[in-house]
Design a protein around this motif. Structure first.
Motif, PDB file in Angstrom:
ATOM      1  N   THR A   2       0.830  -1.475   0.021  1.00  0.00           N
ATOM      2  CA  THR A   2      -0.036  -0.044   0.154  1.00  0.00           C
ATOM      3  C   THR A   2       0.876   1.374  -0.020  1.00  0.00           C
ATOM      4  O   THR A   2       1.889   1.116   0.106  1.00  0.00           O
ATOM      5  CB  THR A   2      -1.073   0.073   1.351  1.00  0.00           C
ATOM      6  OG1 THR A   2      -0.183   0.377   2.440  1.00  0.00           O
ATOM      7  CG2 THR A   2      -1.704  -1.338   1.488  1.00  0.00           C
ATOM      8  N   PRO A   3       0.133   2.310  -0.360  1.00  0.00           N
ATOM      9  CA  PRO A   3       1.165   3.657  -0.129  1.00  0.00           C
ATOM     10  C   PRO A   3       1.611   3.979   0.930  1.00  0.00           C
ATOM     11  O   PRO A   3       2.807   4.509   1.219  1.00  0.00           O
ATOM     12  CB  PRO A   3       0.231   4.769  -0.819  1.00  0.00           C
ATOM     13  CG  PRO A   3      -0.969   3.888  -1.553  1.00  0.00           C
ATOM     14  CD  PRO A   3      -1.032   2.727  -0.981  1.00  0.00           C
ATOM     15  N   ASP A   4       0.868   3.480   2.093  1.00  0.00           N
ATOM     16  CA  ASP A   4       1.431   3.747   3.538  1.00  0.00           C
ATOM     17  C   ASP A   4       2.433   3.065   3.832  1.00  0.00           C
ATOM     18  O   ASP A   4       3.272   3.166   4.638  1.00  0.00           O
ATOM     19  CB  ASP A   4       0.150   3.574   4.586  1.00  0.00           C
ATOM     20  CG  ASP A   4      -0.794   4.764   4.726  1.00  0.00           C
ATOM     21  OD1 ASP A   4      -0.579   5.808   3.788  1.00  0.00           O
ATOM     22  OD2 ASP A   4      -2.096   4.205   4.878  1.00  0.00           O
ATOM     23  N   ASN A   5       2.278   1.635   3.159  1.00  0.00           N
ATOM     24  CA  ASN A   5       3.498   0.825   3.721  1.00  0.00           C
ATOM     25  C   ASN A   5       4.801   1.192   2.725  1.00  0.00           C
ATOM     26  O   ASN A   5       5.998   1.092   3.482  1.00  0.00           O
ATOM     27  CB  ASN A   5       3.291  -0.677   3.041  1.00  0.00           C
ATOM     28  CG  ASN A   5       2.211  -1.519   4.108  1.00  0.00           C
ATOM     29  OD1 ASN A   5       1.943  -0.787   5.169  1.00  0.00           O
ATOM     30  ND2 ASN A   5       1.821  -2.758   3.897  1.00  0.00           N
ATOM     31  N   PHE A  78       3.775  -4.810   8.627  1.00  0.00           N
ATOM     32  CA  PHE A  78       2.661  -5.793   8.990  1.00  0.00           C
ATOM     33  C   PHE A  78       1.921  -4.749  10.237  1.00  0.00           C
ATOM     34  O   PHE A  78       2.112  -4.593  11.262  1.00  0.00           O
ATOM     35  CB  PHE A  78       2.830  -6.997   9.679  1.00  0.00           C
ATOM     36  CG  PHE A  78       3.683  -8.004   8.695  1.00  0.00           C
ATOM     37  CD1 PHE A  78       3.216  -8.745   7.915  1.00  0.00           C
ATOM     38  CD2 PHE A  78       5.126  -7.795   8.985  1.00  0.00           C
ATOM     39  CE1 PHE A  78       3.938  -9.443   6.948  1.00  0.00           C
ATOM     40  CE2 PHE A  78       6.054  -8.744   8.197  1.00  0.00           C
ATOM     41  CZ  PHE A  78       5.276  -9.369   6.998  1.00  0.00           C
ATOM     42  N   GLY A  79       0.830  -3.876   9.565  1.00  0.00           N
ATOM     43  CA  GLY A  79       0.334  -3.176  10.412  1.00  0.00           C
ATOM     44  C   GLY A  79       1.149  -2.018  10.991  1.00  0.00           C
ATOM     45  O   GLY A  79       1.783  -1.277  10.615  1.00  0.00           O
ATOM     46  N   GLU A  80       1.239  -2.207  12.318  1.00  0.00           N
ATOM     47  CA  GLU A  80       2.271  -1.266  13.269  1.00  0.00           C
ATOM     48  C   GLU A  80       3.606  -1.916  13.360  1.00  0.00           C
ATOM     49  O   GLU A  80       4.520  -1.288  14.145  1.00  0.00           O
ATOM     50  CB  GLU A  80       1.491  -0.999  14.591  1.00  0.00           C
ATOM     51  CG  GLU A  80      -0.023  -0.398  14.492  1.00  0.00           C
ATOM     52  CD  GLU A  80       0.046   1.016  14.502  1.00  0.00           C
ATOM     53  OE1 GLU A  80       1.090   1.741  15.193  1.00  0.00           O
ATOM     54  OE2 GLU A  80      -0.737   1.608  13.523  1.00  0.00           O
ATOM     55  N   VAL A  81       4.038  -2.938  12.774  1.00  0.00           N
ATOM     56  CA  VAL A  81       5.274  -3.782  13.011  1.00  0.00           C
ATOM     57  C   VAL A  81       5.993  -3.615  11.710  1.00  0.00           C
ATOM     58  O   VAL A  81       5.436  -4.048  10.522  1.00  0.00           O
ATOM     59  CB  VAL A  81       5.064  -5.152  13.609  1.00  0.00           C
ATOM     60  CG1 VAL A  81       6.362  -5.781  13.771  1.00  0.00           C
ATOM     61  CG2 VAL A  81       4.358  -4.901  14.786  1.00  0.00           C
ATOM     62  N   ALA A  82       7.251  -3.564  11.752  1.00  0.00           N
ATOM     63  CA  ALA A  82       8.228  -3.628  10.558  1.00  0.00           C
ATOM     64  C   ALA A  82       9.203  -4.365  11.018  1.00  0.00           C
ATOM     65  O   ALA A  82       9.796  -4.236  12.212  1.00  0.00           O
ATOM     66  CB  ALA A  82       8.502  -2.059  10.112  1.00  0.00           C
ATOM     67  N   ILE A  83       9.668  -5.344   9.943  1.00  0.00           N
ATOM     68  CA  ILE A  83      10.640  -6.302  10.248  1.00  0.00           C
ATOM     69  C   ILE A  83      11.784  -6.108   9.110  1.00  0.00           C
ATOM     70  O   ILE A  83      11.325  -5.917   7.794  1.00  0.00           O
ATOM     71  CB  ILE A  83      10.287  -7.577  10.180  1.00  0.00           C
ATOM     72  CG1 ILE A  83       9.207  -7.650  11.353  1.00  0.00           C
ATOM     73  CG2 ILE A  83      11.308  -8.691  10.423  1.00  0.00           C
ATOM     74  CD1 ILE A  83       8.597  -9.136  11.402  1.00  0.00           C
TER      75      ILE A  83
END
Length: 83
Positions: A2-5, A78-83
């Motif tokens: 998504t653009p936000d991601n 993933f939602g509020e988490v980034a790996i």
């Protein structure tokens, strides 16, 4: 993605590049803001260093780094988490 991601991935990769640059400059004060108080650096040989030990080692390097970078960096959000 998504653009936000996409924006989150770009921000996180940018922070990573800023950290590399902080290491190159041996700027412990700058790097400190990115590391948790319970940060542990583990070497390839299994040795461990606390946040303060790691930052001291960076500051005390007896040589200059011309450059530092990562390879094949990827970020997944993933939602509020980034790996």
């Amino acid at each position: 993605m998504t653009p936000d991601n996409k924006e989150a991935v770009e921000i996180i990769l940018s922070i990573g590049h800023q950290i590399y640059d902080g290491i190159r400059r041996k700027d412990a004060g700058f790097l400190r803001q990115f590391l948790a108080d319970d940060f542990v650096q583990r070497g390839a040989d299994g040795t461990e260093a606390t946040k303060d030990q790691f930052l001291s080692a960076i500051s005390d390097m007896p040589f200059e780094l011309g450059s530092i970078s990562g390879e094949h960096e990827r970020v997944s959000v993933f939602g509020e988490v980034a790996i």
